[in-house]
Structures are given as structure tokens and as C-alpha cells.
Design an enzyme around this catalytic site. Structure first.
Site, short mmCIF file in Angstrom:
data_model
loop_
_atom_site.label_atom_id
_atom_site.label_comp_id
_atom_site.label_asym_id
_atom_site.label_seq_id
_atom_site.Cartn_x
_atom_site.Cartn_y
_atom_site.Cartn_z
N LYS A 70 -1.53 -6.38 -14.16
CA LYS A 70 -0.11 -6.84 -13.47
C LYS A 70 -0.54 -7.40 -12.17
O LYS A 70 -1.25 -7.19 -11.41
CB LYS A 70 0.72 -5.77 -13.12
CG LYS A 70 1.81 -6.00 -12.60
CD LYS A 70 2.95 -6.34 -13.68
CE LYS A 70 4.34 -6.86 -13.12
NZ LYS A 70 4.28 -8.34 -13.08
N LYS A 106 -4.64 -11.06 -10.98
CA LYS A 106 -4.03 -12.07 -10.25
C LYS A 106 -4.22 -13.41 -10.89
O LYS A 106 -5.51 -13.42 -11.31
CB LYS A 106 -4.63 -12.22 -8.56
CG LYS A 106 -3.81 -12.68 -7.84
CD LYS A 106 -2.54 -11.80 -7.40
CE LYS A 106 -1.73 -12.21 -6.13
NZ LYS A 106 -0.70 -11.17 -5.75
N THR A 190 10.56 -5.67 -1.82
CA THR A 190 9.64 -5.43 -0.75
C THR A 190 9.93 -4.90 0.59
O THR A 190 9.48 -4.06 1.04
CB THR A 190 8.69 -6.66 -0.88
OG1 THR A 190 8.55 -7.00 -2.21
CG2 THR A 190 7.31 -6.37 -0.12
N ASN A 221 11.01 -13.88 2.38
CA ASN A 221 11.70 -12.77 1.53
C ASN A 221 11.31 -11.61 2.34
O ASN A 221 12.28 -10.73 2.42
CB ASN A 221 11.12 -12.93 0.34
CG ASN A 221 11.36 -11.76 -0.79
OD1 ASN A 221 11.06 -10.63 -0.41
ND2 ASN A 221 12.17 -12.24 -1.60
P1 NAD Z 1 7.80 -16.46 1.91
O1 NAD Z 1 7.07 -17.75 1.74
O2 NAD Z 1 9.09 -16.00 1.57
O3 NAD Z 1 7.84 -16.05 3.53
C1 NAD Z 1 6.59 -16.38 4.50
C2 NAD Z 1 7.24 -16.37 6.02
O4 NAD Z 1 6.04 -16.61 7.02
C3 NAD Z 1 8.02 -17.58 6.44
O5 NAD Z 1 9.00 -17.16 7.02
C4 NAD Z 1 7.23 -18.43 7.11
O6 NAD Z 1 7.83 -19.42 7.88
C5 NAD Z 1 6.18 -17.54 7.76
N1 NAD Z 1 5.02 -17.96 8.02
C6 NAD Z 1 4.31 -18.99 7.47
N2 NAD Z 1 3.06 -19.22 8.29
C7 NAD Z 1 3.10 -18.69 9.42
C8 NAD Z 1 2.43 -18.67 10.61
N3 NAD Z 1 1.36 -19.30 10.61
N4 NAD Z 1 3.01 -17.89 11.73
C9 NAD Z 1 4.07 -17.12 11.43
N5 NAD Z 1 5.01 -17.30 10.54
C10 NAD Z 1 4.66 -17.98 9.42
O7 NAD Z 1 6.54 -15.15 1.64
P2 NAD Z 1 7.10 -13.75 1.29
O8 NAD Z 1 7.31 -13.65 0.01
O9 NAD Z 1 7.97 -13.05 2.36
O10 NAD Z 1 5.59 -13.16 1.62
C11 NAD Z 1 5.18 -13.00 2.77
C12 NAD Z 1 3.87 -11.68 2.56
O11 NAD Z 1 4.27 -10.80 2.06
C13 NAD Z 1 2.63 -12.22 1.87
O12 NAD Z 1 1.39 -12.09 2.55
C14 NAD Z 1 2.90 -11.85 0.78
O13 NAD Z 1 1.55 -11.84 -0.10
C15 NAD Z 1 3.21 -10.58 0.91
N6 NAD Z 1 4.06 -9.93 -0.11
C16 NAD Z 1 4.90 -10.59 -0.72
C17 NAD Z 1 5.72 -9.58 -1.89
C18 NAD Z 1 7.06 -10.15 -2.25
O14 NAD Z 1 7.72 -9.53 -2.96
N7 NAD Z 1 7.54 -11.62 -1.96
C19 NAD Z 1 5.37 -8.54 -2.13
C20 NAD Z 1 4.19 -8.02 -1.79
C21 NAD Z 1 3.46 -8.63 -0.72
#
Ligand code: NAD
Length: 416
Positions: A70, A106, A190, A221
């Protein structure tokens, strides 16, 4: 969102440390040392201008002793094989630590989605699924969204897979649109999971969350649902930053109107009753809980000494480098590791897959109750391992994950 996260060597070192602390059977470590397979594919795509362009992609399947592989698929110009391998391994440990019957995988496609039209993206998505179709399946390997892929991409994946199989199999991917068998509550899961882990950690470590101060890096998100859920729990969100800049108010920021503002203006910058704050300043804020929820490698050996929070809760994947981890630990800052803190997402994906298999769909309340159960139980299991030995919570999480993997390997006869 850009930037690679963990690399395989970093994950392997964590496994080494946990294995030593728990006296893991060396055969188990050997079986986890390299991924089961990585498929490299070339995907030819007819571009809108009539030319053909070939994109490279990977699907790495790390380990499947606990169940089907997964993990998400990302579209990114820098998606390299080492990064995909590392993220696949993280998925093995993340699924295991929360007790999901999944292995870790992945995928990545080397491309810059901002340079592709929607039609080109659709052809690339369908081409990639055709290329990896021989090794995926609802009982073999179940992809999901990741960086630059979303519910729409999953819709194309489901449709292409249905055409290949001649049968509709919604359980082939998770993170689907609701109309195609997506799950209620997946989008919020999350951030909601982060909140449950913080709530339980507060119980374990005696932190009063009423008025506890929180700084969050990232307002996508994960960051925004984490902010909303912690705000609802009584925490005071004092700073939030995104890629364009940040906002700060020591009296607290309401994340609900902030999200509306951010959706209109594309950034949190300039929100009323706040002062600007840079990302570096946010990471160094004095507060109870610092939550990196944006990119990997944000807390590094250069800035870890400046961190002044009591806790760091890793909502992002791999936000703390190994050197920074040591510095935080020496400073007495307690770190809730990514494989536990952000596992709510894959947990809700598991619920989606279960519903697809049943072809019967649960109300949101049921999903939330089950998510709460899984995250709460996982926290206390990790906390139990932490209390038993003189280790960090991160190593404790790996110990719980490795313990489950070892048990399954024995039960399947992979090791004696
Ligand atoms: P997203 O794209 O929805 O949001 C990312 C956020 O980070 C945005 O607000 C963006 O502006 C900000 N950002 C990007 N570059 C930046 C920087 N240099 N400085 C400050 N802020 C910055 O992504 P997401 O889905 O919220 O994922 C965020 C993290 O969580 C990632 O590491 C992802 O791998 C991890 N994650 C996400 C999920 C999920 O369900 N979406 C699950 C597990 C882990």
C-alpha cells in the site's frame, strides 16, 4: 509541493537502532533490508502538439508480510528511485505501527505536472497504470494519491484498471472521489489522526491542552485539518505558515476563517489580526507544540538548536533530519514520529478499501470512531515500548512496527 524526503539509508539506520534495542531476529532485519521489488517503467505519452514523450516511473514494493502493498504515487520532476524506496519502507513501518493489514509501497513518475495539460496528465496517468498493472491489484498492491496526484488521478486509475481487467474493481486504489467508492472522512483523516495522537500524548505526558500553544508549518490538507481539530480541542494556534509566508498572533488564530481566506488568496499571508512570521521564525517559536506539516527535512542540524517548543509532532513525512533528531532529544524536546503521527491518512485509506471490498459504505461517524480507536491504541502501544526502555518515541514506534512484522514473518514461515 516540492522536495524529496527521507532516503533509504536514513530509514535503514532507524531500523538498525530499533532492532538493536529490541534484539530483533537478524533474519527479520535481513528480510527487510531491501524492497521486494522495484519496477521501473517507461511511459510513452502522446503530447497535445502531436509529438511523443517518454516519462520514467517507478513502483517500489518494500514488504508485504502483513498484507497487500500500500502506498501513494507522486508526480514530481525529482521523484528518484532512492526516495521512492525510502517512502515505500516508511509505509511498511507506518502500516505496521497502527496495525493495518498492509505492506509498504510507493510510486513515482518523473514529470512536472505544471507543464502538462489536463489531457496529457490523463494520458500519463493511464499509461502509468497500464505499465504497472502486472504487479498491482486490490489484493496485491493498492496505490493512492501523493504529491501532485489527487482524487481525479485516482478516478483515471480506476477507469484504466477496469478497462484492462474487463471488470470494475474500485479497491485497486484509495483516495478516490466519493462517486467512485471513495470514503467519507478520508480528506480530513490525517489531520484528525494527528489530533488524536496529540490528545493521547497530552494524557500520557500530562500536558493541559486547554490553551496549549501550537505552531504549524504548512496549511494544506494535513496542516489545515490538524489546525482545525486542535483548535476544536481547545488549543491556541499561535502561528501558521505556508510556502508564501506565515502569520502569528500570540492570542490565537481561528483556522476556520483562515482557511477560507487562504482559499481566496492562495496564502495565509496578510490574514487580519496577525503579524507576519517567516518559516524559520515559526520553527523557532516558543510554544507547547510545533507541528511540521509541509515538507521533509525542515528541522535540520542548522536550525534544531533554535527549536523552543516542548514537543514536535511530525505531521509531515520525514521533517526532522537524523542529526536534528539527536539535537532535539538532547534538548529534552519530545518528538512524536511521522510513522505514528500521520498514520491517520493510510488508516482511512484502509477503511476505504474495506468498504470497497464489502461494497457497503459507512457513515462518517463510524469512520471517525474507528479512526479514533486505531490511533489511540497505536499511541499507547508505542508509549508502552517507550516506557519500557530508555529510547525515543521514534525508536519505540519502530520497535512496535518491527515486532508485528516479526510475528507475521514467523507465522508465515519466512523465518524460523
Ligand atoms: P499539501 O500540498 O496539501 O500542503 C502542503 C502545505 O505545505 C501547503 O500549505 C504549502 O504551502 C506548504 N509548504 C510547501 N512548501 C513550503 C515551505 N517551503 N515552507 C512552508 N510551507 C510550505 O500537502 P499535504 O497533503 O498537506 O501533505 C503535507 C505533508 O504531510 C507531506 O509531508 C506529506 O507527505 C505528509 N502526509 C500527508 C498525508 C495526507 O493524507 N495528505 C498523509 C500522511 C503524510
Amino acid at each position: 509541493m516540492s522536495q524529496p524526503y527521507h532516503h533509504y539509508e536514513v530509514v535503514s539506520q532507524l531500523v538498525e537502532k530499533a532492532a538493536a534495542a529490541m534484539h530483533l531476529d537478524p533474519q527479520v532485519k535481513e528480510l527487510l533490508r531491501e524492497p521486494v521489488r522495484t519496477l521501473t517503467v517507461s511511459v510513452p505519452v502522446k503530447m497535445d502538439n502531436g509529438t511523443v514523450k517518454v516519462f520514467q516511473g517507478f513502483r517500489c514494493q518494500h514488504n508485504d508480510v502483513l498484507g497487500p502493498f500500500k502506498g501513494g504515487i507522486r508526480f514530481h520532476p525529482e521523484a528518484d528511485e532512492d526516495e521512492v524506496k525510502a517512502l515505500a519502507a516508511l509505509m511498511t513501518y507506518k502500516c505496521s505501527v497502527v496495525g493495518l493489514p498492509f505492506g509498504g509501497a510507493k510510486g513515482g513518475v518523473l514529470c512536472d505536472p505544471s507543464e502538462l495539460s489536463t489531457a496529457e496528465l490523463e494520458r500519463l496517468s493511464r499509461g502509468f497504470i497500464r505499465a504497472i498493472a502486472p504487479i498491482i491489484g486490490p489484493d496485491r498492491d493498492i496505490p493512492a494519491p501523493d504529491i501532485n496526484t489527487n482524487a481525479k488521478t485516482m478516478g483515471w486509475f480506476v477507469d484504466e484498471y477496469a478497462q484492462i481487467q474487463g471488470a470494475y474493481r474500485p479497491g485497486i486504489v484509495t483516495g478516490k472521489p466519493l462517486a467512485l467508492g471513495g470514503s467519507k472522512g478520508r480528506t480530513e483523516a490525517t489531520g484528525r489522526g494527528v489530533m488524536y495522537v496529540v490528545r493521547e500524548a497530552a494524557r500520557a505526558f500530562g500536558l493541559d491542552l486547554e490553551g496549549a500553544t501550537v505552531a504549524i508549518q504548512g496549511f494544506g490538507n494535513v496542516g489545515s485539518y490538524t489546525a482545525k481539530n486542535l483548535h476544536d480541542l481547545g488549543c491556541k494556534i499561535i502561528a501558521i505558515a505556508d510556502i508564501f509566508g506565515g502569520v502569528y498572533n500570540p492570542d490565537g488564530i481561528d483556522p476556520y476563517p483562515l482557511k477560507e481566506y487562504e482559499q481566496e488568496t492562495r496564502s495565509v499571508k496578510g490574514f487580519s489580526d496577525t503579524n507576519p512570521i517567516s518559516n524559520e521564525e515559526l520553527l523557532a517559536l516558543e510554544c507547547d507544540i510545533l507541528i511540521p506539516a509541509a515538507l521533509g527535512n525542515q528541522i535540520t542540524k542548522e536550525n534544531a538548536a533554535n527549536v523552543r517548543s516542548k514537543w514536535v509532532v511530525e505531521a509531515a513525512n520525514g521533517p526532522t533530519t537524523p542529526e536534528a533528531d539527536v539535537i532535539l532529544s538532547q534538548k529534552g524536546i519530545f518528538v512524536v514520529p511521522d510513522i505514528l503521527a500521520n498514520a491517520g491518512g493510510v488508516t482511512a485509506s484502509y477503511f476505504e478499501w474495506v468498504q470497497n471490498n464489502y461494497n457497503y459504505y459507512w457513515p462518517e461517524e463510524e469512520i471517525d470512531n474507528r479512526l479514533e480507536q486505531v490511533m489511540t491504541q497505536a499511541f499507547w502501544e508505542v508509549y508502552g515500548a517507550y516506557k519500557e526502555k530508555d529510547i525515543t518515541l521514534r525508536i519505540a514506534a519502530y520497535i512496535v512496527a518491527l515486532g508485528r512484522l516479526e510475528e507475521a514473518m514467523r507465522a508465515r514461515g519466512w523465518v524460523v
